[in-house]
Design a protein around this motif. Structure first.
Motif, PDB file in Angstrom:
ATOM      1  N   PHE A  18       5.949  -4.366   2.222  1.00 37.93           N
ATOM      2  CA  PHE A  18       4.904  -3.670   1.459  1.00 37.93           C
ATOM      3  C   PHE A  18       4.999  -4.087  -0.009  1.00 37.93           C
ATOM      4  O   PHE A  18       6.069  -3.994  -0.620  1.00 37.93           O
ATOM      5  CB  PHE A  18       5.147  -2.162   1.608  1.00 37.93           C
ATOM      6  CG  PHE A  18       4.059  -1.284   1.066  1.00 37.93           C
ATOM      7  CD1 PHE A  18       3.150  -0.679   1.929  1.00 37.93           C
ATOM      8  CD2 PHE A  18       3.956  -1.039  -0.288  1.00 37.93           C
ATOM      9  CE1 PHE A  18       2.143   0.139   1.435  1.00 37.93           C
ATOM     10  CE2 PHE A  18       2.954  -0.217  -0.797  1.00 37.93           C
ATOM     11  CZ  PHE A  18       2.052   0.376   0.075  1.00 37.93           C
ATOM     12  N   ASP A  19       3.907  -4.537  -0.579  1.00 35.98           N
ATOM     13  CA  ASP A  19       3.891  -4.859  -2.017  1.00 35.98           C
ATOM     14  C   ASP A  19       2.475  -4.721  -2.544  1.00 35.98           C
ATOM     15  O   ASP A  19       1.503  -4.808  -1.796  1.00 35.98           O
ATOM     16  CB  ASP A  19       4.423  -6.281  -2.274  1.00 35.98           C
ATOM     17  CG  ASP A  19       4.784  -6.491  -3.743  1.00 35.98           C
ATOM     18  OD1 ASP A  19       5.969  -6.321  -4.099  1.00 35.98           O
ATOM     19  OD2 ASP A  19       3.879  -6.803  -4.560  1.00 35.98           O
ATOM     20  N   LEU A  20       2.416  -4.540  -3.862  1.00 38.68           N
ATOM     21  CA  LEU A  20       1.128  -4.342  -4.532  1.00 38.68           C
ATOM     22  C   LEU A  20       0.259  -5.593  -4.547  1.00 38.68           C
ATOM     23  O   LEU A  20      -0.968  -5.507  -4.539  1.00 38.68           O
ATOM     24  CB  LEU A  20       1.407  -3.911  -5.991  1.00 38.68           C
ATOM     25  CG  LEU A  20       0.254  -3.471  -6.867  1.00 38.68           C
ATOM     26  CD1 LEU A  20      -0.439  -2.251  -6.272  1.00 38.68           C
ATOM     27  CD2 LEU A  20       0.761  -3.158  -8.270  1.00 38.68           C
ATOM     28  N   GLY A  43      -0.440  -2.917  -0.769  1.00 40.48           N
ATOM     29  CA  GLY A  43      -0.814  -1.558  -1.146  1.00 40.48           C
ATOM     30  C   GLY A  43      -0.018  -1.076  -2.342  1.00 40.48           C
ATOM     31  O   GLY A  43       0.921  -1.729  -2.781  1.00 40.48           O
ATOM     32  N   ASP A  44      -0.423   0.089  -2.830  1.00 43.09           N
ATOM     33  CA  ASP A  44       0.225   0.718  -3.991  1.00 43.09           C
ATOM     34  C   ASP A  44       1.085   1.859  -3.469  1.00 43.09           C
ATOM     35  O   ASP A  44       0.563   2.821  -2.888  1.00 43.09           O
ATOM     36  CB  ASP A  44      -0.874   1.237  -4.924  1.00 43.09           C
ATOM     37  CG  ASP A  44      -0.309   1.794  -6.225  1.00 43.09           C
ATOM     38  OD1 ASP A  44       0.853   2.260  -6.238  1.00 43.09           O
ATOM     39  OD2 ASP A  44      -1.036   1.764  -7.231  1.00 43.09           O
ATOM     40  N   PHE A  45       2.406   1.753  -3.667  1.00 41.74           N
ATOM     41  CA  PHE A  45       3.272   2.787  -3.075  1.00 41.74           C
ATOM     42  C   PHE A  45       3.128   4.139  -3.768  1.00 41.74           C
ATOM     43  O   PHE A  45       3.652   5.127  -3.291  1.00 41.74           O
ATOM     44  CB  PHE A  45       4.736   2.332  -2.977  1.00 41.74           C
ATOM     45  CG  PHE A  45       5.384   1.802  -4.242  1.00 41.74           C
ATOM     46  CD1 PHE A  45       5.348   2.482  -5.434  1.00 41.74           C
ATOM     47  CD2 PHE A  45       6.064   0.588  -4.190  1.00 41.74           C
ATOM     48  CE1 PHE A  45       5.959   1.990  -6.575  1.00 41.74           C
ATOM     49  CE2 PHE A  45       6.682   0.075  -5.339  1.00 41.74           C
ATOM     50  CZ  PHE A  45       6.617   0.782  -6.536  1.00 41.74           C
ATOM     51  N   ARG A  46       2.379   4.181  -4.885  1.00 45.09           N
ATOM     52  CA  ARG A  46       2.143   5.482  -5.525  1.00 45.09           C
ATOM     53  C   ARG A  46       1.070   6.266  -4.786  1.00 45.09           C
ATOM     54  O   ARG A  46       1.075   7.494  -4.788  1.00 45.09           O
ATOM     55  CB  ARG A  46       1.704   5.293  -6.979  1.00 45.09           C
ATOM     56  CG  ARG A  46       2.797   4.721  -7.865  1.00 45.09           C
ATOM     57  CD  ARG A  46       2.261   4.326  -9.199  1.00 45.09           C
ATOM     58  NE  ARG A  46       1.181   3.342  -9.044  1.00 45.09           N
ATOM     59  CZ  ARG A  46       0.533   2.783 -10.047  1.00 45.09           C
ATOM     60  NH1 ARG A  46       0.821   3.103 -11.282  1.00 45.09           N
ATOM     61  NH2 ARG A  46      -0.418   1.895  -9.826  1.00 45.09           N
ATOM     62  N   THR A  47       0.146   5.537  -4.154  1.00 47.57           N
ATOM     63  CA  THR A  47      -1.012   6.223  -3.585  1.00 47.57           C
ATOM     64  C   THR A  47      -1.263   5.909  -2.112  1.00 47.57           C
ATOM     65  O   THR A  47      -1.887   6.709  -1.411  1.00 47.57           O
ATOM     66  CB  THR A  47      -2.280   5.849  -4.379  1.00 47.57           C
ATOM     67  OG1 THR A  47      -2.298   4.425  -4.510  1.00 47.57           O
ATOM     68  CG2 THR A  47      -2.271   6.474  -5.757  1.00 47.57           C
ATOM     69  N   HIS A  64      11.342   0.934 -10.423  1.00 47.29           N
ATOM     70  CA  HIS A  64      11.336   1.169 -11.874  1.00 47.29           C
ATOM     71  C   HIS A  64       9.928   1.021 -12.440  1.00 47.29           C
ATOM     72  O   HIS A  64       9.704   1.322 -13.607  1.00 47.29           O
ATOM     73  CB  HIS A  64      12.313   0.217 -12.585  1.00 47.29           C
ATOM     74  CG  HIS A  64      11.978  -1.226 -12.391  1.00 47.29           C
ATOM     75  ND1 HIS A  64      12.255  -1.893 -11.221  1.00 47.29           N
ATOM     76  CD2 HIS A  64      11.366  -2.121 -13.205  1.00 47.29           C
ATOM     77  CE1 HIS A  64      11.832  -3.140 -11.325  1.00 47.29           C
ATOM     78  NE2 HIS A  64      11.296  -3.304 -12.509  1.00 47.29           N
ATOM     79  N   HIS A  65       8.983   0.549 -11.608  1.00 43.57           N
ATOM     80  CA  HIS A  65       7.591   0.494 -12.053  1.00 43.57           C
ATOM     81  C   HIS A  65       6.934   1.871 -12.000  1.00 43.57           C
ATOM     82  O   HIS A  65       5.862   2.065 -12.570  1.00 43.57           O
ATOM     83  CB  HIS A  65       6.788  -0.494 -11.196  1.00 43.57           C
ATOM     84  CG  HIS A  65       7.212  -1.917 -11.410  1.00 43.57           C
ATOM     85  ND1 HIS A  65       7.064  -2.565 -12.613  1.00 43.57           N
ATOM     86  CD2 HIS A  65       7.807  -2.807 -10.596  1.00 43.57           C
ATOM     87  CE1 HIS A  65       7.539  -3.795 -12.524  1.00 43.57           C
ATOM     88  NE2 HIS A  65       7.998  -3.972 -11.299  1.00 43.57           N
ATOM     89  N   LEU A  66       7.558   2.806 -11.302  1.00 49.70           N
ATOM     90  CA  LEU A  66       7.023   4.177 -11.291  1.00 49.70           C
ATOM     91  C   LEU A  66       7.323   4.838 -12.631  1.00 49.70           C
ATOM     92  O   LEU A  66       8.463   4.778 -13.111  1.00 49.70           O
ATOM     93  CB  LEU A  66       7.717   5.005 -10.209  1.00 49.70           C
ATOM     94  CG  LEU A  66       7.355   4.740  -8.760  1.00 49.70           C
ATOM     95  CD1 LEU A  66       8.372   5.432  -7.848  1.00 49.70           C
ATOM     96  CD2 LEU A  66       5.947   5.239  -8.464  1.00 49.70           C
TER      97      LEU A  66
HETATM   98  C1  LIG Z   1      10.697  -7.521  -9.691  1.00 50.93           C
HETATM   99  S1  LIG Z   1       9.544  -7.693  -8.379  1.00 50.93           S
HETATM  100  C2  LIG Z   1      10.611  -7.547  -6.943  1.00 50.93           C
HETATM  101  C3  LIG Z   1      10.008  -8.211  -5.765  1.00 50.93           C
HETATM  102  C4  LIG Z   1      10.823  -8.140  -4.458  1.00 50.93           C
HETATM  103  N1  LIG Z   1      10.858  -6.757  -3.981  1.00 50.93           N
HETATM  104  C5  LIG Z   1      12.198  -8.708  -4.649  1.00 50.93           C
HETATM  105  O1  LIG Z   1      13.187  -7.974  -4.644  1.00 50.93           O
HETATM  106  O2  LIG Z   1      12.303  -9.938  -4.824  1.00 50.93           O
HETATM  107  C6  LIG Z   1       8.739  -6.102  -8.404  1.00 50.93           C
HETATM  108  C7  LIG Z   1       7.704  -5.965  -7.316  1.00 50.93           C
HETATM  109  O3  LIG Z   1       7.231  -4.612  -7.302  1.00 50.93           O
HETATM  110  C8  LIG Z   1       5.870  -4.654  -6.932  1.00 50.93           C
HETATM  111  N2  LIG Z   1       5.218  -3.395  -7.351  1.00 50.93           N
HETATM  112  C9  LIG Z   1       5.092  -2.921  -8.602  1.00 50.93           C
HETATM  113  N3  LIG Z   1       4.403  -1.764  -8.603  1.00 50.93           N
HETATM  114  C10 LIG Z   1       4.090  -1.518  -7.300  1.00 50.93           C
HETATM  115  C11 LIG Z   1       3.352  -0.468  -6.650  1.00 50.93           C
HETATM  116  N4  LIG Z   1       2.817   0.554  -7.352  1.00 50.93           N
HETATM  117  N5  LIG Z   1       3.215  -0.514  -5.313  1.00 50.93           N
HETATM  118  C12 LIG Z   1       3.760  -1.542  -4.589  1.00 50.93           C
HETATM  119  N6  LIG Z   1       4.469  -2.558  -5.164  1.00 50.93           N
HETATM  120  C13 LIG Z   1       4.615  -2.551  -6.500  1.00 50.93           C
HETATM  121  C14 LIG Z   1       5.340  -5.877  -7.670  1.00 50.93           C
HETATM  122  O4  LIG Z   1       4.128  -6.333  -7.137  1.00 50.93           O
HETATM  123  C15 LIG Z   1       6.489  -6.859  -7.511  1.00 50.93           C
HETATM  124  O5  LIG Z   1       6.328  -7.693  -6.384  1.00 50.93           O
END
Ligand SMILES: C[S@@+](CC[C@H](N)C(=O)[O-])C[C@H]1O[C@@H](n2cnc3c(N)ncnc32)[C@H](O)[C@@H]1O
Length: 170
Positions: A18-20, A43-47, A64-66
């Protein structure tokens, strides 16, 4: 890549990735060679719903993006997405308890980025603007309050940590 290691070590495991961004999901797809054991989800894991009944939920350098106020609701959803007995394992960007050590870690990171030919200061400013890392103690409290048991830190190095907890089987 973590997915490759899991597929190899656990031959019966099925994965949902799962990734944005479609870019990240496409990069995984191209490296994972069409395994029928993988489901991809942009998808967006927030919503967005990320499913349920999981034995393990792995988050790698993404939570940490949250924003900090978004974390408790996310952790409750993560808890509910696990099967009883299931584990959350999250590799996190964290901040040190000491502001002095925190600054030293950031300085090391800036120097590392510059050594890689990157603009360390620009990356640092981007990090300050877009990332919301917290201390390990804050993670432990939030995860415990979301219902997780045996929450603790499995590993820590500079400003990275792996934290886990599990959903007790009732
Ligand atoms: C530093 S990268 C890490 C990627 C991968 N998980 C790894 O360990 O190599 C951060 C990832 O978080 C994803 N991301 C950020 N906000 C997100 C959200 N709201 N929902 C889903 N994914 C998200 C980004 O698209 C990005 O691919």
């Amino acid at each position: 890549m973590m997915a490759t290691a899991i597929l190899t070590q656990f031959p019966h495991a099925r994965l949902t990735l799962f990734d944005l961004t479609t870019e990240m999901i496409d990069a995984c797809r191209s490296r994972l060679d069409g395994s029928a054991r993988i489901t991809y989800h942009v998808g967006d894991f927030r919503t967005d719903d990320f499913g349920d009944g999981y034995d393990v939920l792995l988050a790698s350098l993404s939570l940490h993006h949250l924003a900090v106020p978004e974390r408790p609701a996310f952790y409750k959803r993560a808890f509910r997405s696990l099967a009883p007995g299931g584990h959350l394992i999250t590799a996190e960007v964290i901040v040190d308890e000491s502001p002095v050590v925190r600054e030293r870690q950031y300085e090391l990171w800036r120097r590392y980025m510059i050594a890689q030919g990157e603009d360390g200061n620009a990356w640092y400013q981007k990090h300050l603007a877009k990332d919301h890392p917290v201390e390990i103690a804050t993670l432990v409290t939030m995860l415990s309050e979301a219902g997780f048991s045996a929450v603790g830190c499995l590993w820590r190095y500079l400003n990275f940590a792996i934290v886990s907890g599990y959903r007790a089987a009732v």
